[in-house]
Design a protein around this motif. Structure first.
Motif, PDB file in Angstrom:
ATOM      1  N   TYR A   1     -20.093  37.915   8.890  1.00  0.00           N
ATOM      2  CA  TYR A   1     -19.654  39.043   9.709  1.00  0.00           C
ATOM      3  C   TYR A   1     -18.515  38.643  10.644  1.00  0.00           C
ATOM      4  O   TYR A   1     -17.611  39.440  10.926  1.00  0.00           O
ATOM      5  CB  TYR A   1     -20.825  39.601  10.508  1.00  0.00           C
ATOM      6  CG  TYR A   1     -21.794  40.411   9.685  1.00  0.00           C
ATOM      7  CD1 TYR A   1     -21.340  41.451   8.869  1.00  0.00           C
ATOM      8  CD2 TYR A   1     -23.161  40.150   9.714  1.00  0.00           C
ATOM      9  CE1 TYR A   1     -22.216  42.204   8.112  1.00  0.00           C
ATOM     10  CE2 TYR A   1     -24.048  40.900   8.953  1.00  0.00           C
ATOM     11  CZ  TYR A   1     -23.582  41.929   8.164  1.00  0.00           C
ATOM     12  OH  TYR A   1     -24.453  42.666   7.409  1.00  0.00           O
ATOM     13  N   GLN A   2     -18.566  37.395  11.128  1.00  0.00           N
ATOM     14  CA  GLN A   2     -17.470  36.908  11.961  1.00  0.00           C
ATOM     15  C   GLN A   2     -16.165  36.889  11.175  1.00  0.00           C
ATOM     16  O   GLN A   2     -15.106  37.260  11.693  1.00  0.00           O
ATOM     17  CB  GLN A   2     -17.797  35.514  12.487  1.00  0.00           C
ATOM     18  CG  GLN A   2     -16.721  34.898  13.376  1.00  0.00           C
ATOM     19  CD  GLN A   2     -16.639  35.550  14.737  1.00  0.00           C
ATOM     20  OE1 GLN A   2     -17.628  36.086  15.225  1.00  0.00           O
ATOM     21  NE2 GLN A   2     -15.460  35.515  15.346  1.00  0.00           N
ATOM     22  N   MET A   3     -16.229  36.462   9.909  1.00  0.00           N
ATOM     23  CA  MET A   3     -15.034  36.446   9.063  1.00  0.00           C
ATOM     24  C   MET A   3     -14.479  37.864   8.899  1.00  0.00           C
ATOM     25  O   MET A   3     -13.268  38.090   9.030  1.00  0.00           O
ATOM     26  CB  MET A   3     -15.366  35.849   7.696  1.00  0.00           C
ATOM     27  CG  MET A   3     -14.170  35.795   6.748  1.00  0.00           C
ATOM     28  SD  MET A   3     -14.600  35.198   5.095  1.00  0.00           S
ATOM     29  CE  MET A   3     -15.543  36.612   4.471  1.00  0.00           C
ATOM     30  N   LEU A   4     -15.365  38.832   8.614  1.00  0.00           N
ATOM     31  CA  LEU A   4     -14.918  40.217   8.484  1.00  0.00           C
ATOM     32  C   LEU A   4     -14.287  40.701   9.785  1.00  0.00           C
ATOM     33  O   LEU A   4     -13.285  41.434   9.764  1.00  0.00           O
ATOM     34  CB  LEU A   4     -16.087  41.120   8.105  1.00  0.00           C
ATOM     35  CG  LEU A   4     -16.781  40.880   6.753  1.00  0.00           C
ATOM     36  CD1 LEU A   4     -17.777  42.005   6.468  1.00  0.00           C
ATOM     37  CD2 LEU A   4     -15.780  40.767   5.620  1.00  0.00           C
ATOM     38  N   GLY A   5     -14.871  40.281  10.905  1.00  0.00           N
ATOM     39  CA  GLY A   5     -14.331  40.677  12.199  1.00  0.00           C
ATOM     40  C   GLY A   5     -12.945  40.126  12.438  1.00  0.00           C
ATOM     41  O   GLY A   5     -12.056  40.829  12.957  1.00  0.00           O
ATOM     42  N   GLU A   6     -12.724  38.856  12.063  1.00  0.00           N
ATOM     43  CA  GLU A   6     -11.409  38.241  12.253  1.00  0.00           C
ATOM     44  C   GLU A   6     -10.357  38.921  11.374  1.00  0.00           C
ATOM     45  O   GLU A   6      -9.216  39.153  11.806  1.00  0.00           O
ATOM     46  CB  GLU A   6     -11.480  36.743  11.927  1.00  0.00           C
ATOM     47  CG  GLU A   6     -12.391  35.932  12.842  1.00  0.00           C
ATOM     48  CD  GLU A   6     -11.896  35.868  14.275  1.00  0.00           C
ATOM     49  OE1 GLU A   6     -10.682  36.031  14.494  1.00  0.00           O
ATOM     50  OE2 GLU A   6     -12.732  35.666  15.181  1.00  0.00           O
ATOM     51  N   ILE A   7     -10.731  39.250  10.134  1.00  0.00           N
ATOM     52  CA  ILE A   7      -9.801  39.939   9.235  1.00  0.00           C
ATOM     53  C   ILE A   7      -9.464  41.314   9.781  1.00  0.00           C
ATOM     54  O   ILE A   7      -8.300  41.745   9.786  1.00  0.00           O
ATOM     55  CB  ILE A   7     -10.413  40.046   7.825  1.00  0.00           C
ATOM     56  CG1 ILE A   7     -10.591  38.657   7.215  1.00  0.00           C
ATOM     57  CG2 ILE A   7      -9.541  40.916   6.919  1.00  0.00           C
ATOM     58  CD1 ILE A   7     -11.418  38.637   5.945  1.00  0.00           C
TER      59      ILE A   7
ATOM     60  N   ASP B   1      -9.597  42.271  12.921  1.00  0.00           N
ATOM     61  CA  ASP B   1      -8.759  42.111  14.119  1.00  0.00           C
ATOM     62  C   ASP B   1      -7.298  41.873  13.738  1.00  0.00           C
ATOM     63  O   ASP B   1      -6.383  42.388  14.408  1.00  0.00           O
ATOM     64  CB  ASP B   1      -9.271  40.944  14.962  1.00  0.00           C
ATOM     65  CG  ASP B   1     -10.581  41.264  15.666  1.00  0.00           C
ATOM     66  OD1 ASP B   1     -10.969  42.441  15.697  1.00  0.00           O
ATOM     67  OD2 ASP B   1     -11.222  40.310  16.164  1.00  0.00           O
ATOM     68  N   TRP B   2      -7.072  41.091  12.686  1.00  0.00           N
ATOM     69  CA  TRP B   2      -5.690  40.837  12.249  1.00  0.00           C
ATOM     70  C   TRP B   2      -4.996  42.142  11.857  1.00  0.00           C
ATOM     71  O   TRP B   2      -3.852  42.395  12.246  1.00  0.00           O
ATOM     72  CB  TRP B   2      -5.703  39.869  11.056  1.00  0.00           C
ATOM     73  CG  TRP B   2      -4.319  39.597  10.526  1.00  0.00           C
ATOM     74  CD1 TRP B   2      -3.451  38.633  10.929  1.00  0.00           C
ATOM     75  CD2 TRP B   2      -3.634  40.344   9.502  1.00  0.00           C
ATOM     76  NE1 TRP B   2      -2.269  38.708  10.228  1.00  0.00           N
ATOM     77  CE2 TRP B   2      -2.354  39.754   9.339  1.00  0.00           C
ATOM     78  CE3 TRP B   2      -3.977  41.431   8.709  1.00  0.00           C
ATOM     79  CZ2 TRP B   2      -1.420  40.241   8.433  1.00  0.00           C
ATOM     80  CZ3 TRP B   2      -3.051  41.919   7.795  1.00  0.00           C
ATOM     81  CH2 TRP B   2      -1.776  41.329   7.662  1.00  0.00           C
ATOM     82  N   ALA B   3      -5.710  42.987  11.115  1.00  0.00           N
ATOM     83  CA  ALA B   3      -5.123  44.260  10.705  1.00  0.00           C
ATOM     84  C   ALA B   3      -4.895  45.181  11.899  1.00  0.00           C
ATOM     85  O   ALA B   3      -3.885  45.896  11.969  1.00  0.00           O
ATOM     86  CB  ALA B   3      -6.032  44.945   9.676  1.00  0.00           C
ATOM     87  N   VAL B   4      -5.825  45.169  12.855  1.00  0.00           N
ATOM     88  CA  VAL B   4      -5.680  46.000  14.052  1.00  0.00           C
ATOM     89  C   VAL B   4      -4.452  45.572  14.850  1.00  0.00           C
ATOM     90  O   VAL B   4      -3.677  46.407  15.343  1.00  0.00           O
ATOM     91  CB  VAL B   4      -6.962  45.917  14.919  1.00  0.00           C
ATOM     92  CG1 VAL B   4      -6.733  46.552  16.288  1.00  0.00           C
ATOM     93  CG2 VAL B   4      -8.121  46.608  14.208  1.00  0.00           C
TER      94      VAL B   4
ATOM     95  N   ALA C   1     -10.409  52.147  10.007  1.00  0.00           N
ATOM     96  CA  ALA C   1      -9.828  52.014   8.676  1.00  0.00           C
ATOM     97  C   ALA C   1      -9.801  50.554   8.233  1.00  0.00           C
ATOM     98  O   ALA C   1     -10.113  50.225   7.078  1.00  0.00           O
ATOM     99  CB  ALA C   1      -8.419  52.595   8.653  1.00  0.00           C
ATOM    100  N   ALA C   2      -9.430  49.656   9.166  1.00  0.00           N
ATOM    101  CA  ALA C   2      -9.360  48.233   8.838  1.00  0.00           C
ATOM    102  C   ALA C   2     -10.734  47.679   8.490  1.00  0.00           C
ATOM    103  O   ALA C   2     -10.903  46.954   7.503  1.00  0.00           O
ATOM    104  CB  ALA C   2      -8.757  47.460  10.010  1.00  0.00           C
ATOM    105  N   ALA C   3     -11.754  48.028   9.303  1.00  0.00           N
ATOM    106  CA  ALA C   3     -13.111  47.548   9.051  1.00  0.00           C
ATOM    107  C   ALA C   3     -13.667  48.139   7.768  1.00  0.00           C
ATOM    108  O   ALA C   3     -14.300  47.439   6.963  1.00  0.00           O
ATOM    109  CB  ALA C   3     -14.021  47.901  10.234  1.00  0.00           C
TER     110      ALA C   3
END
Length: 256
Positions: free
Chosen positions: A169-175, A177-180, A188-190
């Protein structure tokens, strides 16, 4: 069928939620008074759920008893209880083998060990079970996809992998955040990130050989974007950090 739960933590809550929404016929669930706030909430939410006056009340009124408390509480909780002959006991205690439960129970019960996770509430994902038992199989098949290893120690190895939920979940969060940061709306990013990884996992699950490394190779074209991304990850910490995490968790679970 009457099913009892001793201990009403997050996993018990997920199991009860999944089972109650699975439309199983003649299902009655009895909860122990432990974690009373959760027990009462589940009782109010589902007509199939009742809260017993004691742990012994759960045992006395259940054909199947789930053990869902902390492993270090096993002796204090189980030794005073009186189980019935051939009663099915499903062991959910981390790092606790079936032989340990057998020594603490006063009757010749059928004992299975299982590793369900919170997504059971949505009736999705794998549930590891050992050994096979027809009743346990029918219950877990109603809330997920059953995985039956050849040996109990293999169940323990698979259970170690569950420690990667938070890093995932941390990895998904970092990805996300990059898109945001690049200007994409967070929802949309999440949504895109989670859906893409869901699709990748679904595709990988159907891989008959189970060879994920080959699948990774097939996902790349020479000089392409995926090849570049994997090379950059490997040049950093790579995937060795995941193996170190798994080794550390395995050592802790085994008492090291």
């Amino acid at each position: 069928m009457n099913i009892g739960f001793i201990g009403t933590g997050a996993i018990t809550t997920a199991l009860v939620t999944g089972l109650c929404s699975a439309n199983l016929r003649n299902l009655q669930i009895i909860l122990s008074p432990r974690s009373r706030n959760r027990s009462v909430l589940l009782e109010k939410k589902y007509s199939q759920v009742d809260v017993a006056e004691s742990n012994q009340g759960v045992v006395d009124n259940s054909e199947v008893v789930f053990l869902g408390f902390l492993p270090q509480q096993a002796e204090d909780i189980l030794v005073p209880l009186r189980f019935m002959e051939n009663q099915l006991v499903i062991n959910l205690l981390g790092g606790t083998r079936n032989t340990r439960i057998e020594k603490l129970i006063d009757a010749s019960c059928q004992i299975c060990r299982a590793v369900p996770l919170p997504y059971c509430a949505e009736r999705i994902g794998p549930v590891v079970l050992y050994p096979v038992n027809d009743t346990a199989v029918s219950l877990f098949n109603a809330i997920g996809t059953l995985v039956v290893p050849e040996r109990e120690e293999h169940l323990e190895h698979l259970s170690v992998i569950t420690a990667l939920m938070a890093p995932y979940y941390q990895m998904l969060g970092e990805i996300t955040d990059w898109a945001v940061q690049a200007g994409v709306q967070r929802k949309a990013a999440a949504g895109y990130t989670a859906a893409m990884y869901e699709a990748l996992s679904s595709f990988a699950k159907k891989r008959p050989s189970g060879d994920m490394h080959k699948l990774a190779d097939e996902s790349m074209t020479p000089g392409g974007l995926n090849e570049m991304a994997r090379r950059i990850v490997n040049e950093g910490s790579g995937y060795e950090c995941l193996l170190r995490a798994l080794d550390a968790v395995s050592k802790r679970v085994s008492g090291g």
